[in-house]
Structures are given as structure tokens and as C-alpha cells.
Design a protein around this motif. Structure first.
Motif, PDB file in Angstrom:
ATOM      1  N   HIS A   1       0.824  -1.130  -0.181  1.00 32.84           N
ATOM      2  CA  HIS A   1      -0.156   0.134  -0.056  1.00 32.84           C
ATOM      3  C   HIS A   1       1.046   1.082  -0.108  1.00 32.84           C
ATOM      4  O   HIS A   1       1.627   1.555   0.934  1.00 32.84           O
ATOM      5  CB  HIS A   1      -0.777  -0.062   1.254  1.00 32.84           C
ATOM      6  CG  HIS A   1      -2.013   1.105   1.307  1.00 32.84           C
ATOM      7  ND1 HIS A   1      -1.822   2.196   2.038  1.00 32.84           N
ATOM      8  CD2 HIS A   1      -2.885   1.426   0.321  1.00 32.84           C
ATOM      9  CE1 HIS A   1      -2.801   2.873   1.897  1.00 32.84           C
ATOM     10  NE2 HIS A   1      -3.654   2.636   0.730  1.00 32.84           N
ATOM     11  N   TYR A   2       0.933   1.916  -1.340  1.00 32.55           N
ATOM     12  CA  TYR A   2       1.932   2.979  -1.410  1.00 32.55           C
ATOM     13  C   TYR A   2       3.259   2.201  -1.350  1.00 32.55           C
ATOM     14  O   TYR A   2       3.419   1.224  -2.011  1.00 32.55           O
ATOM     15  CB  TYR A   2       1.949   4.011  -0.478  1.00 32.55           C
ATOM     16  CG  TYR A   2       0.710   4.946  -0.835  1.00 32.55           C
ATOM     17  CD1 TYR A   2       0.737   5.945  -1.853  1.00 32.55           C
ATOM     18  CD2 TYR A   2      -0.548   4.909  -0.079  1.00 32.55           C
ATOM     19  CE1 TYR A   2      -0.411   6.620  -2.187  1.00 32.55           C
ATOM     20  CE2 TYR A   2      -1.996   5.977  -0.382  1.00 32.55           C
ATOM     21  CZ  TYR A   2      -1.557   6.710  -1.435  1.00 32.55           C
ATOM     22  OH  TYR A   2      -2.990   7.222  -1.530  1.00 32.55           O
ATOM     23  N   GLN A   3       4.409   2.782  -0.632  1.00 30.34           N
ATOM     24  CA  GLN A   3       5.449   2.058  -0.538  1.00 30.34           C
ATOM     25  C   GLN A   3       5.566   1.108   0.743  1.00 30.34           C
ATOM     26  O   GLN A   3       6.495   0.207   0.800  1.00 30.34           O
ATOM     27  CB  GLN A   3       6.619   2.948  -0.331  1.00 30.34           C
ATOM     28  CG  GLN A   3       6.942   3.783  -1.403  1.00 30.34           C
ATOM     29  CD  GLN A   3       8.164   4.685  -1.188  1.00 30.34           C
ATOM     30  OE1 GLN A   3       8.131   5.900  -1.033  1.00 30.34           O
ATOM     31  NE2 GLN A   3       9.330   4.366  -1.916  1.00 30.34           N
ATOM     32  N   SER A   4       4.602   1.286   1.761  1.00 27.47           N
ATOM     33  CA  SER A   4       4.539   0.226   2.950  1.00 27.47           C
ATOM     34  C   SER A   4       3.095   0.379   3.471  1.00 27.47           C
ATOM     35  O   SER A   4       2.501   1.715   3.271  1.00 27.47           O
ATOM     36  CB  SER A   4       5.399   0.530   3.804  1.00 27.47           C
ATOM     37  OG  SER A   4       5.387   1.848   4.309  1.00 27.47           O
ATOM     38  N   PRO A   5       2.671  -0.293   4.415  1.00 25.30           N
ATOM     39  CA  PRO A   5       3.150  -1.801   4.516  1.00 25.30           C
ATOM     40  C   PRO A   5       3.119  -2.765   3.188  1.00 25.30           C
ATOM     41  O   PRO A   5       2.282  -2.448   2.152  1.00 25.30           O
ATOM     42  CB  PRO A   5       2.202  -2.113   5.835  1.00 25.30           C
ATOM     43  CG  PRO A   5       0.758  -1.538   5.219  1.00 25.30           C
ATOM     44  CD  PRO A   5       1.247  -0.223   4.649  1.00 25.30           C
ATOM     45  N   THR A   6       3.686  -3.504   3.392  1.00 21.84           N
ATOM     46  CA  THR A   6       3.495  -4.940   2.634  1.00 21.84           C
ATOM     47  C   THR A   6       2.057  -5.595   2.597  1.00 21.84           C
ATOM     48  O   THR A   6       2.045  -5.877   3.957  1.00 21.84           O
ATOM     49  CB  THR A   6       4.906  -5.714   2.755  1.00 21.84           C
ATOM     50  OG1 THR A   6       6.083  -5.115   2.266  1.00 21.84           O
ATOM     51  CG2 THR A   6       4.486  -7.223   1.721  1.00 21.84           C
ATOM     52  N   LEU A   7       1.540  -5.584   1.642  1.00 26.90           N
ATOM     53  CA  LEU A   7       0.161  -6.520   1.705  1.00 26.90           C
ATOM     54  C   LEU A   7       0.327  -7.907   1.395  1.00 26.90           C
ATOM     55  O   LEU A   7      -0.516  -8.852   1.933  1.00 26.90           O
ATOM     56  CB  LEU A   7      -0.774  -5.935   0.802  1.00 26.90           C
ATOM     57  CG  LEU A   7      -1.119  -4.423   0.734  1.00 26.90           C
ATOM     58  CD1 LEU A   7      -1.953  -4.151  -0.419  1.00 26.90           C
ATOM     59  CD2 LEU A   7      -1.581  -4.258   2.198  1.00 26.90           C
ATOM     60  N   GLU A   8       1.224  -8.487   0.519  1.00 23.28           N
ATOM     61  CA  GLU A   8       1.300  -9.828  -0.045  1.00 23.28           C
ATOM     62  C   GLU A   8       2.721  -9.767  -0.514  1.00 23.28           C
ATOM     63  O   GLU A   8       3.321  -9.233  -1.202  1.00 23.28           O
ATOM     64  CB  GLU A   8       0.458 -10.162  -0.811  1.00 23.28           C
ATOM     65  CG  GLU A   8       0.288 -11.520  -1.241  1.00 23.28           C
ATOM     66  CD  GLU A   8      -0.360 -12.481  -0.282  1.00 23.28           C
ATOM     67  OE1 GLU A   8      -0.250 -13.563  -0.331  1.00 23.28           O
ATOM     68  OE2 GLU A   8      -1.295 -11.875   0.557  1.00 23.28           O
ATOM     69  N   GLN A   9       3.268 -11.025  -0.144  1.00 15.91           N
ATOM     70  CA  GLN A   9       4.798 -11.516  -0.810  1.00 15.91           C
ATOM     71  C   GLN A   9       4.670 -12.439  -2.097  1.00 15.91           C
ATOM     72  O   GLN A   9       3.890 -13.045  -1.839  1.00 15.91           O
ATOM     73  CB  GLN A   9       5.658 -11.731   0.161  1.00 15.91           C
ATOM     74  CG  GLN A   9       5.945 -10.587   1.268  1.00 15.91           C
ATOM     75  CD  GLN A   9       6.829 -11.213   2.518  1.00 15.91           C
ATOM     76  OE1 GLN A   9       6.986 -12.500   2.632  1.00 15.91           O
ATOM     77  NE2 GLN A   9       7.832 -10.206   2.864  1.00 15.91           N
ATOM     78  N   ASP A  10       5.697 -12.427  -2.937  1.00 13.26           N
ATOM     79  CA  ASP A  10       5.722 -13.464  -3.776  1.00 13.26           C
ATOM     80  C   ASP A  10       4.821 -13.597  -4.757  1.00 13.26           C
ATOM     81  O   ASP A  10       4.045 -14.586  -4.697  1.00 13.26           O
ATOM     82  CB  ASP A  10       6.123 -14.797  -3.144  1.00 13.26           C
ATOM     83  CG  ASP A  10       6.333 -15.825  -4.156  1.00 13.26           C
ATOM     84  OD1 ASP A  10       7.193 -15.410  -5.375  1.00 13.26           O
ATOM     85  OD2 ASP A  10       6.181 -16.907  -3.798  1.00 13.26           O
ATOM     86  N   ILE A  11       4.158 -12.283  -5.362  1.00 12.20           N
ATOM     87  CA  ILE A  11       3.045 -12.541  -6.092  1.00 12.20           C
ATOM     88  C   ILE A  11       3.307 -12.687  -7.725  1.00 12.20           C
ATOM     89  O   ILE A  11       2.084 -12.774  -8.321  1.00 12.20           O
ATOM     90  CB  ILE A  11       2.279 -10.866  -5.955  1.00 12.20           C
ATOM     91  CG1 ILE A  11       3.052  -9.949  -6.555  1.00 12.20           C
ATOM     92  CG2 ILE A  11       1.941 -10.632  -4.536  1.00 12.20           C
ATOM     93  CD1 ILE A  11       2.562  -8.544  -6.879  1.00 12.20           C
ATOM     94  N   TYR A  12       4.382 -12.726  -8.134  1.00 11.52           N
ATOM     95  CA  TYR A  12       4.670 -12.870  -9.500  1.00 11.52           C
ATOM     96  C   TYR A  12       3.974 -14.250 -10.077  1.00 11.52           C
ATOM     97  O   TYR A  12       3.997 -15.256  -9.383  1.00 11.52           O
ATOM     98  CB  TYR A  12       6.051 -12.943  -9.969  1.00 11.52           C
ATOM     99  CG  TYR A  12       6.761 -11.536  -9.832  1.00 11.52           C
ATOM    100  CD1 TYR A  12       6.322 -10.478 -10.228  1.00 11.52           C
ATOM    101  CD2 TYR A  12       8.090 -11.628  -9.182  1.00 11.52           C
ATOM    102  CE1 TYR A  12       6.583  -9.244  -9.848  1.00 11.52           C
ATOM    103  CE2 TYR A  12       8.784 -10.307  -9.214  1.00 11.52           C
ATOM    104  CZ  TYR A  12       8.082  -9.074  -9.654  1.00 11.52           C
ATOM    105  OH  TYR A  12       8.751  -8.035  -9.412  1.00 11.52           O
ATOM    106  N   GLY A  13       3.451 -14.285 -11.345  1.00 17.74           N
ATOM    107  CA  GLY A  13       2.823 -15.118 -11.945  1.00 17.74           C
ATOM    108  C   GLY A  13       1.669 -16.021 -11.319  1.00 17.74           C
ATOM    109  O   GLY A  13       1.424 -16.902 -11.467  1.00 17.74           O
TER     110      GLY A  13
END
Length: 219
Positions: free
Chosen positions: A140-152
Motif C-alpha cells: 500500500h503505497y511504499q508500505s506496508p507490505t500486503l502480500e509477498q511473492d505475487i509474481y505469476g
């Protein structure tokens, strides 16, 4: 005689999981909302002004595909804003009430430093919410992280904006990941696609399908 066990374990463990971790069991974020009618007329494509649309956007088999390069021009000749290829949802601008964007997104490996969805309009900045991608993480913007490893992978993405409460909630695959302040009252609308941010990769792409706009039934 050996009594089969797998069925028992498969049914019991999810029940135990639900009992011990109730915060992860979320109601459908669209409950209590009314889905609004959408057609192609509600989707306004914004892309670099000096190239044809089909070089930066396609729609096939229900999937919107957006791509842009960090060296591309902005969407109007007079703009000094960084490049983008986005859809601006028209016909549902709002200044009050509780509204919701829903869509399923896919981001390929390598795309980074880009906004893929936003709630436009704010008192303290141009937007109230931005969902971005940095190095395979959703933020969300530059932080916080919402989800990791989203590619593909495909993800369901729901954003609820309560104008009166100045509140934004973000759900990933039905689970509430973010609940925080907006950026003040203004005229708002939803956008999705790719919009270069700080540290953007040379090539940015996102794909979207099953787009819906909702309004709270109490409004």
C-alpha cells in the motif's frame, strides 16, 4: 481391519483452523454492497499519448492487459507525470458514501516500482489509496507490505473506501490485509493498470479480469 483416516483429518483440521484463527476467516467483502452496472463505456483507457492504444493495451477473453515502459511519454502532451497505461472507471465518480472496487490481477515476474490499482482523489495528495508492486511484493503505497511473492499468480483484490470515515480497507483473496486512513475528502474514482512509480522497472505489466464496482446498500 484398518479404519481409513484421511477423510477424518481433512475435515477436522479445517474446523480446528477456523476455531483457533478466526481473524483469517473473513466474510465476503462484498456482503452488504450492491454491484453496479458496468460496460465498455465505463472503461476509459489512458496510455502514452504518442502511440496507438494497441501497443500498450489489449482486451481478450475477458482479460485486460496493460503494459508500459519507463521511457514512454505521459498520457497527455501537456502532462509532466510519469508514464502509465490504465483504465479510469467513468460514470461512478463519488464524493460521499462507501464504495468498493473488485478485480482479479496478475503481475508477471520483473515488473516493479509500479501502481496497479488506485483510488483517485484526496485532500493531502492526488490519491487516497494506491496498491503497488515492488520486487514481487504487493504494497500500500511504499508500505506496508500486503502480500509477498505475487509474481505469476492471480489474486482477488477488493478495496473499500468509506469517504465519511476517511477509511480504506484492502482485501486479498477475501482476507482483510489493510485497514487505515484515507487522504481526505475529494471527488474520487477507481483506476487499474500500470502507473510508473519510484524505482520502476523498464517494462511494467499487469493483467486484470472480472472488474466490479459496488456501493454500500445503506447509502
Amino acid at each position: 481391519m484398518v479404519v481409513p483416516q484421511p477423510i477424518f483429518h481433512q475435515t477436522l483440521l479445517p474446523l480446528l483452523f477456523c476455531i483457533t484463527t478466526p481473524s483469517l476467516v473473513a466474510a465476503n467483502p462484498t456482503d452488504g454492497f450492491t454491484r453496479l452496472l458496468l460496460s465498455n463505456f465505463n472503461f476509459q483507457v489512458q496510455k502514452p499519448h504518442d502511440v496507438p492504444q494497441n501497443l500498450h493495451y489489449s482486451f481478450s477473453n475477458g482479460v485486460h492487459k496493460f503494459w508500459v515502459y519507463s521511457t514512454d511519454k505521459p498520457h497527455t502532451p501537456s502532462s509532466d507525470i510519469v508514464p502509465r497505461t490504465e483504465i479510469r472507471v467513468t460514470g461512478y465518480d463519488y464524493t460521499s458514501g462507501v464504495w468498493q472496487f473488485e478485480g482479479y490481477f496478475y503481475v508477471p515476474s520483473g515488473t516493479s516500482g509500479t501502481c496497479i490499482q488506485q483510488v483517485f482523489g484526496g485532500a493531502s495528495s492526488a490519491t487516497t489509496s494506491q496498491t503497488r508492486v515492488y520486487g514481487g511484493s504487493l504494497t500500500h503505497y511504499q508500505s506496508p507490505t500486503l502480500e509477498q511473492d505475487i509474481y505469476g499468480k492471480w489474486y482477488r483484490h477488493n478495496v473499500i473506501h468509506d469517504v465519511g470515515a476517511n477509511n480504506v480497507k484492502i482485501f486479498i483473496n477475501g482476507v482483510k490485509i489493510f485497514d487505515g486512513n484515507g487522504r481526505g475528502a475529494s471527488s474520487h474514482y477507481f483506476k487499474f493498470g500500470v502507473y510508473a512509480q519510484n524505482g520502476s522497472s523498464n517494462y511494467m505489466e499487469s493483467q486484470w479480469r472480472d472488474i466490479n464496482i459496488f456501493r454500500n446498500n445503506r447509502d
